[in-house]
Write a protein that holds these residues in place. Structure first.
Motif, PDB file in Angstrom:
ATOM      1  N   GLY A  84       0.793  -1.219   0.000  1.00 59.80           N
ATOM      2  CA  GLY A  84       0.000   0.000   0.000  1.00 59.80           C
ATOM      3  C   GLY A  84       0.827   1.270   0.000  1.00 59.80           C
ATOM      4  O   GLY A  84       0.292   2.368  -0.054  1.00 59.80           O
ATOM      5  N   ARG A  85       2.146   1.150   0.034  1.00 60.96           N
ATOM      6  CA  ARG A  85       3.011   2.327   0.049  1.00 60.96           C
ATOM      7  C   ARG A  85       3.166   2.920  -1.353  1.00 60.96           C
ATOM      8  O   ARG A  85       3.137   2.174  -2.337  1.00 60.96           O
ATOM      9  N   ALA A  86       3.325   4.239  -1.423  1.00 62.98           N
ATOM     10  CA  ALA A  86       3.533   4.880  -2.718  1.00 62.98           C
ATOM     11  C   ALA A  86       5.014   4.912  -3.058  1.00 62.98           C
ATOM     12  O   ALA A  86       5.399   5.032  -4.215  1.00 62.98           O
ATOM     13  N   CYS A  87       5.849   4.854  -2.011  1.00 64.54           N
ATOM     14  CA  CYS A  87       7.292   4.924  -2.204  1.00 64.54           C
ATOM     15  C   CYS A  87       7.952   4.350  -0.957  1.00 64.54           C
ATOM     16  O   CYS A  87       7.277   4.129   0.052  1.00 64.54           O
ATOM     17  N   ASP A  88       9.254   4.124  -1.041  1.00 67.01           N
ATOM     18  CA  ASP A  88      10.018   3.756   0.157  1.00 67.01           C
ATOM     19  C   ASP A  88      10.592   5.046   0.736  1.00 67.01           C
ATOM     20  O   ASP A  88      11.081   5.892  -0.014  1.00 67.01           O
ATOM     21  N   VAL A  89      10.538   5.174   2.042  1.00 63.97           N
ATOM     22  CA  VAL A  89      11.212   6.291   2.702  1.00 63.97           C
ATOM     23  C   VAL A  89      12.347   5.681   3.520  1.00 63.97           C
ATOM     24  O   VAL A  89      12.101   4.831   4.386  1.00 63.97           O
ATOM     25  N   VAL A  90      13.563   6.083   3.185  1.00 61.76           N
ATOM     26  CA  VAL A  90      14.731   5.465   3.810  1.00 61.76           C
ATOM     27  C   VAL A  90      15.575   6.531   4.499  1.00 61.76           C
ATOM     28  O   VAL A  90      15.896   7.575   3.912  1.00 61.76           O
ATOM     29  N   ILE A  91      15.902   6.277   5.754  1.00 58.04           N
ATOM     30  CA  ILE A  91      16.755   7.195   6.514  1.00 58.04           C
ATOM     31  C   ILE A  91      17.887   6.382   7.136  1.00 58.04           C
ATOM     32  O   ILE A  91      17.628   5.416   7.862  1.00 58.04           O
ATOM     33  N   GLY A  92      19.110   6.767   6.825  1.00 61.67           N
ATOM     34  CA  GLY A  92      20.271   6.046   7.357  1.00 61.67           C
ATOM     35  C   GLY A  92      20.209   4.558   7.057  1.00 61.67           C
ATOM     36  O   GLY A  92      20.542   3.736   7.910  1.00 61.67           O
ATOM     37  N   GLY A  93      19.752   4.204   5.875  1.00 67.79           N
ATOM     38  CA  GLY A  93      19.705   2.805   5.460  1.00 67.79           C
ATOM     39  C   GLY A  93      18.504   2.041   6.013  1.00 67.79           C
ATOM     40  O   GLY A  93      18.294   0.882   5.679  1.00 67.79           O
ATOM     41  N   LYS A  94      17.690   2.676   6.852  1.00 72.80           N
ATOM     42  CA  LYS A  94      16.545   1.986   7.457  1.00 72.80           C
ATOM     43  C   LYS A  94      15.254   2.368   6.723  1.00 72.80           C
ATOM     44  O   LYS A  94      15.028   3.555   6.434  1.00 72.80           O
ATOM     45  N   ASP A  95      14.439   1.385   6.439  1.00 73.76           N
ATOM     46  CA  ASP A  95      13.143   1.640   5.805  1.00 73.76           C
ATOM     47  C   ASP A  95      12.168   2.155   6.874  1.00 73.76           C
ATOM     48  O   ASP A  95      11.772   1.398   7.763  1.00 73.76           O
ATOM     49  N   VAL A  96      11.821   3.431   6.784  1.00 71.00           N
ATOM     50  CA  VAL A  96      10.954   4.034   7.806  1.00 71.00           C
ATOM     51  C   VAL A  96       9.583   4.410   7.237  1.00 71.00           C
ATOM     52  O   VAL A  96       8.854   5.203   7.818  1.00 71.00           O
ATOM     53  N   THR A  97       9.256   3.798   6.102  1.00 67.94           N
ATOM     54  CA  THR A  97       8.012   4.145   5.394  1.00 67.94           C
ATOM     55  C   THR A  97       6.792   4.170   6.306  1.00 67.94           C
ATOM     56  O   THR A  97       5.990   5.113   6.238  1.00 67.94           O
ATOM     57  N   TRP A  98       6.664   3.149   7.146  1.00 65.43           N
ATOM     58  CA  TRP A  98       5.484   3.114   8.020  1.00 65.43           C
ATOM     59  C   TRP A  98       5.765   3.777   9.367  1.00 65.43           C
ATOM     60  O   TRP A  98       4.850   4.276  10.004  1.00 65.43           O
ATOM     61  N   ASP A  99       7.034   3.792   9.784  1.00 61.84           N
ATOM     62  CA  ASP A  99       7.370   4.445  11.064  1.00 61.84           C
ATOM     63  C   ASP A  99       6.976   5.928  11.052  1.00 61.84           C
ATOM     64  O   ASP A  99       6.559   6.471  12.066  1.00 61.84           O
ATOM     65  N   ILE A 100       7.113   6.567   9.882  1.00 60.50           N
ATOM     66  CA  ILE A 100       6.791   8.000   9.834  1.00 60.50           C
ATOM     67  C   ILE A 100       5.282   8.244   9.892  1.00 60.50           C
ATOM     68  O   ILE A 100       4.834   9.380   9.964  1.00 60.50           O
ATOM     69  N   ARG A 101       4.499   7.165   9.856  1.00 63.26           N
ATOM     70  CA  ARG A 101       3.032   7.283   9.970  1.00 63.26           C
ATOM     71  C   ARG A 101       2.561   6.911  11.373  1.00 63.26           C
ATOM     72  O   ARG A 101       1.359   6.780  11.610  1.00 63.26           O
ATOM     73  N   SER A 102       3.488   6.680  12.300  1.00 68.67           N
ATOM     74  CA  SER A 102       3.098   6.251  13.652  1.00 68.67           C
ATOM     75  C   SER A 102       2.367   7.373  14.405  1.00 68.67           C
ATOM     76  O   SER A 102       2.495   8.560  14.051  1.00 68.67           O
ATOM     77  N   GLY A 103       1.643   6.991  15.433  1.00 70.60           N
ATOM     78  CA  GLY A 103       0.908   7.964  16.238  1.00 70.60           C
ATOM     79  C   GLY A 103       1.841   8.961  16.899  1.00 70.60           C
ATOM     80  O   GLY A 103       1.497  10.145  17.059  1.00 70.60           O
ATOM     81  N   ASP A 104       3.021   8.492  17.250  1.00 67.27           N
ATOM     82  CA  ASP A 104       3.998   9.351  17.910  1.00 67.27           C
ATOM     83  C   ASP A 104       4.440  10.474  16.972  1.00 67.27           C
ATOM     84  O   ASP A 104       4.474  11.657  17.347  1.00 67.27           O
ATOM     85  N   VAL A 105       4.778  10.099  15.740  1.00 67.84           N
ATOM     86  CA  VAL A 105       5.179  11.113  14.743  1.00 67.84           C
ATOM     87  C   VAL A 105       3.993  12.036  14.471  1.00 67.84           C
ATOM     88  O   VAL A 105       4.126  13.263  14.446  1.00 67.84           O
ATOM     89  N   GLU A 106       2.847  11.431  14.290  1.00 65.51           N
ATOM     90  CA  GLU A 106       1.627  12.186  13.970  1.00 65.51           C
ATOM     91  C   GLU A 106       1.353  13.279  15.017  1.00 65.51           C
ATOM     92  O   GLU A 106       0.937  14.377  14.676  1.00 65.51           O
ATOM     93  N   SER A 107       1.592  12.967  16.274  1.00 66.11           N
ATOM     94  CA  SER A 107       1.262  13.946  17.314  1.00 66.11           C
ATOM     95  C   SER A 107       2.331  15.031  17.463  1.00 66.11           C
ATOM     96  O   SER A 107       2.081  16.058  18.086  1.00 66.11           O
ATOM     97  N   LYS A 108       3.513  14.836  16.865  1.00 65.08           N
ATOM     98  CA  LYS A 108       4.587  15.827  17.009  1.00 65.08           C
ATOM     99  C   LYS A 108       4.872  16.601  15.718  1.00 65.08           C
ATOM    100  O   LYS A 108       5.518  17.643  15.750  1.00 65.08           O
ATOM    101  N   VAL A 109       4.402  16.066  14.604  1.00 71.27           N
ATOM    102  CA  VAL A 109       4.819  16.639  13.314  1.00 71.27           C
ATOM    103  C   VAL A 109       4.354  18.084  13.112  1.00 71.27           C
ATOM    104  O   VAL A 109       5.060  18.892  12.500  1.00 71.27           O
ATOM    105  N   SER A 110       3.208  18.435  13.651  1.00 76.74           N
ATOM    106  CA  SER A 110       2.733  19.813  13.469  1.00 76.74           C
ATOM    107  C   SER A 110       3.638  20.793  14.192  1.00 76.74           C
ATOM    108  O   SER A 110       3.909  21.890  13.679  1.00 76.74           O
ATOM    109  N   ALA A 111       4.117  20.419  15.372  1.00 79.66           N
ATOM    110  CA  ALA A 111       5.019  21.302  16.125  1.00 79.66           C
ATOM    111  C   ALA A 111       6.331  21.474  15.370  1.00 79.66           C
ATOM    112  O   ALA A 111       6.833  22.602  15.208  1.00 79.66           O
TER     113      ALA A 111
END
Ligand code: DC
Length: 230
Positions: A84-111
């Motif tokens: 279901g992903r549109a692309c891979d998001v990779v940071i420092g060699g780690k696939d973070v595609t779904w990690d960046i959609r976590s509730g934790d990120v979601e609650s901090k991203v606006s700040a």
């Protein structure tokens, strides 16, 4: 209007709107149809937020987060998984595609995305890519700040209730767990921060076409947007 292609489709398409207004779905379909690059700028703000959390940075430390955003290496690549992903998001060699959609990120991203230095660093990169043309760029400030010369500016809107319902369905579909009331509360809070921040707040550009998607299906929204592309 400038930058028209031979087929007379607008070359630079800016697609803005609040969270879960349907921008990604429509934008992806449009980009695929025209053979354009689809660029979801929210990924970059989410990636910076994920890095901050991964490094245990204090989200309130604007100087630190800004400095990190200026040097962050965020790799966006064609998808390697059919989940279901549109692309891979990779940071420092780690696939973070779904990690960046976590509730934790979601609650901090606006700040994080309210920090002017973070916005400057990311929107300069977005602009450089967008100005090459043949692009559908999705975000909050594409028509107003990143690419004010876009050939077509669309602002997708929907009520917070409808958007929370869509987010809920998405999570359940991916096999996750969600609480509608909680999603709605967070959606309203994110809207508030995104639209009241001092720099590049969420708002339609003066020359944007506003589409309210509350009562429209995905196909109907897409058909409407396609019509605008001529
Ligand atoms: O579209 P999204 O939900 O993935 O965006 C995540 C956050 O990033 C959103 O709450 C606001 C911010 N954002 C922004 O400020 N400007 C953009 N162009 C895109 C996203």
């Amino acid at each position: 209007m400038n930058n028209m292609t031979n087929q007379h489709h607008p070359s630079i398409i800016a697609l803005d709107g609040p969270a879960a207004s349907g921008k990604t779905t429509v934008g992806q379909r449009l980009a695929e149809k025209f053979g354009y690059l689809f660029f979801d700028t929210g990924i970059m703000y989410r990636a910076v937020t994920w890095i901050a959390l991964d490094h245990d940075m204090d989200i309130r430390n604007e100087a630190l987060i800004t400095q990190m955003a200026q040097s962050a290496q965020i790799d966006i690549r064609p998808p390697t998984e059919n989940d279901g992903r549109a692309c891979d998001v990779v940071i420092g060699g780690k696939d973070v595609t779904w990690d960046i959609r976590s509730g934790d990120v979601e609650s901090k991203v606006s700040a994080v995305s309210a920090y002017p230095g973070v916005r400057k660093a990311l929107s300069e990169q977005q602009r450089r890519i967008g100005m090459r043309g043949k692009v559908v760029m999705v975000g909050r400030d594409i028509g107003t700040v990143v690419l004010p010369e876009a050939d077509l500016k669309i602002y997708l809107d929907a009520s917070a209730e409808e958007r929370a319902r869509r987010r809920y369905d998405e999570i359940i579909e991916r096999g996750g767990q969600a609480d509608y009331d909680d999603l709605l509360k967070k959606m309203i809070e994110r809207d508030r921060i995104d639209s009241t921040r001092a720099v590049a707040p969420l708002r339609p550009a003066d020359d944007a076409v506003i589409v309210n998607t509350d009562a429209l299906s995905e196909d109907e929204v897409y058909a409407r947007v396609l019509e605008m592309c001529g």
